[in-house]
Design an enzyme around this catalytic site. Structure first.
Site, PDB file in Angstrom:
ATOM      1  N   ASP A 121       0.828  -1.207   0.000  1.00  0.00           N
ATOM      2  CA  ASP A 121       0.000   0.000   0.000  1.00  0.00           C
ATOM      3  C   ASP A 121       0.860   1.254   0.000  1.00  0.00           C
ATOM      4  O   ASP A 121       2.076   1.196   0.172  1.00  0.00           O
ATOM      5  CB  ASP A 121      -0.969   0.000   1.193  1.00  0.00           C
ATOM      6  CG  ASP A 121      -0.328  -0.534   2.472  1.00  0.00           C
ATOM      7  OD1 ASP A 121       0.911  -0.478   2.592  1.00  0.00           O
ATOM      8  OD2 ASP A 121      -1.059  -1.011   3.353  1.00  0.00           O
ATOM      9  N   ASP A 180      -7.405  -3.643  14.346  1.00  0.00           N
ATOM     10  CA  ASP A 180      -8.776  -3.953  13.921  1.00  0.00           C
ATOM     11  C   ASP A 180      -8.807  -5.115  12.907  1.00  0.00           C
ATOM     12  O   ASP A 180      -9.824  -5.370  12.271  1.00  0.00           O
ATOM     13  CB  ASP A 180      -9.465  -2.715  13.327  1.00  0.00           C
ATOM     14  CG  ASP A 180      -8.732  -2.177  12.100  1.00  0.00           C
ATOM     15  OD1 ASP A 180      -7.732  -2.804  11.650  1.00  0.00           O
ATOM     16  OD2 ASP A 180      -9.159  -1.125  11.569  1.00  0.00           O
ATOM     17  N   HIS A 227      -7.144  -5.353  10.110  1.00  0.00           N
ATOM     18  CA  HIS A 227      -6.984  -5.041   8.676  1.00  0.00           C
ATOM     19  C   HIS A 227      -5.703  -5.663   8.127  1.00  0.00           C
ATOM     20  O   HIS A 227      -4.725  -5.850   8.840  1.00  0.00           O
ATOM     21  CB  HIS A 227      -7.052  -3.535   8.400  1.00  0.00           C
ATOM     22  CG  HIS A 227      -5.904  -2.720   8.910  1.00  0.00           C
ATOM     23  ND1 HIS A 227      -6.074  -1.449   9.414  1.00  0.00           N
ATOM     24  CD2 HIS A 227      -4.580  -2.966   8.990  1.00  0.00           C
ATOM     25  CE1 HIS A 227      -4.892  -0.963   9.764  1.00  0.00           C
ATOM     26  NE2 HIS A 227      -3.976  -1.863   9.534  1.00  0.00           N
ATOM     27  N   GLU A 262      -9.696  -2.259   5.373  1.00  0.00           N
ATOM     28  CA  GLU A 262     -10.306  -1.982   6.663  1.00  0.00           C
ATOM     29  C   GLU A 262     -11.513  -2.886   6.883  1.00  0.00           C
ATOM     30  O   GLU A 262     -12.000  -3.520   5.940  1.00  0.00           O
ATOM     31  CB  GLU A 262     -10.749  -0.504   6.687  1.00  0.00           C
ATOM     32  CG  GLU A 262      -9.614   0.493   6.459  1.00  0.00           C
ATOM     33  CD  GLU A 262      -8.742   0.696   7.692  1.00  0.00           C
ATOM     34  OE1 GLU A 262      -8.554  -0.255   8.480  1.00  0.00           O
ATOM     35  OE2 GLU A 262      -8.234   1.813   7.866  1.00  0.00           O
TER      36      GLU A 262
HETATM   37  P1  PGA Z   1       2.130  -1.919  12.523  1.00  0.00           P
HETATM   38  O1  PGA Z   1       0.968  -1.783  11.452  1.00  0.00           O
HETATM   39  O2  PGA Z   1       3.068  -2.952  11.999  1.00  0.00           O
HETATM   40  O3  PGA Z   1       2.776  -0.558  12.571  1.00  0.00           O
HETATM   41  O4  PGA Z   1       1.510  -2.308  13.801  1.00  0.00           O
HETATM   42  C1  PGA Z   1       0.427  -2.930  10.875  1.00  0.00           C
HETATM   43  C2  PGA Z   1      -0.793  -2.584  10.053  1.00  0.00           C
HETATM   44  O5  PGA Z   1      -1.470  -1.604  10.354  1.00  0.00           O
HETATM   45  O6  PGA Z   1      -1.079  -3.319   9.099  1.00  0.00           O
END
Ligand code: PGA
Length: 271
Positions: free
Chosen positions: A72, A141, A143, A148
């Protein structure tokens, strides 16, 4: 699904890096038949990237015939913006290994036509014959990439609006200033990840425990998009102990028991 549970972040990062190296070596890529990977950003994969750099510098692995597609990118940040995922990937991995620049693919969040950019990304993955190993982190959450809660489990690369909890979670990278966090991003879809031959999900810390439990123990559900990997023929969750805090004791014991001979990262690096 395999679930690898290591005692801490350092060990799970070593395990994930060793698995990547093992997979690349097994594939034995060449210029005409490269190993194609999907890669995440965020705090979770940094330990894996550091270990990959270390293994590369020790002469254990070359990335000369590895092609990458990142998951992304924010909309509206230039490539050289310090919080862009372009900058993140070059700072944390690509500048330290021997991957040719033209083998790196990251969505362009500044593209004039964002939807065309997303379509071309999907086509580019196809031209390389699909992704061999997709590595992903997860949000609190659940995702996967910026898919999302409520995202279609059949989704492809597209423009997504970030929800409030993701904006808040990512504000830490923007000096805690919510107003500076982009509200939209380009992201591969759940379907794009599911097309990969293998999917490896990394999760550490108690903040990911609910998402890990939903992804492993509950049903496939678009409200926890990571749960899609239950339908994948070759999915691996790599967790530290803290990320398993919401799993049933029996689930943790079960996976620790069946993977007990596979937990040593160094074993995968022999040879
Ligand atoms: P993080 O983010 O590795 O910074 O916890 C992971 C994500 O949001 O997919």
């Amino acid at each position: 699904m395999r679930v690898i549970i290591e005692p801490d972040y350092a060990t799970m990062s070593r395990w994930a890096a060793a698995y990547v190296v093992h997979s690349i070596r097994q594939f034995n890529p060449t210029k005409d038949r490269p190993f194609v990977m999907g890669l995440p950003t965020g705090s979770t994969p940094i330990g894996m990237y550091q270990n990959l750099i270390k293994l590369h510098k020790a002469g254990k692995i070359s990335f000369a015939h590895v092609v990458t597609f990142n998951m992304d990118e924010y909309v509206g940040l230039t490539k050289d913006h310090p919080q862009s995922y372009h900058a993140f990937m070059w700072d944390n991995l690509f500048s330290h290994i021997d991957i040719p620049k033209h083998n790196v693919h990251i969505l362009n969040g500044m593209a004039k036509d964002l939807w065309a950019e997303c379509d071309q990304y999907e086509q580019s993955i196809q031209r390389f014959g699909g992704i061999e190993l997709f590595v992903g982190g997860i949000g609190p959450d659940g995702h996967l990439a910026f898919n999302e809660p409520g995202s279609s489990l059949a989704s492809r690369t597209r423009v997504k609006t970030l929800n409030e909890s993701t904006v808040i979670a990512n504000a830490r990278f923007f000096d805690g200033d919510l107003s500076r966090v982009p509200r939209t991003a380009l992201t591969v879809g759940v379907g794009t990840v599911m097309d990969a031959r293998q999917v490896m999900i990394l999760a550490n810390g108690s903040g990911k425990a609910r998402a890990v439990a939903a992804g492993i123990e509950e049903g496939v559900n678009h409200m926890w998009t990571v749960s899609c990997v239950q339908m994948h023929p070759h999915a691996i969750f790599v967790c530290d102990d803290d990320a398993t805090l919401e799993l049933k004791v029996g689930t943790v014991q079960y996976f620790k028991s069946i993977e007990k001979d596979n937990l040593d990262p160094d074993k995968m690096l022999i040879g």
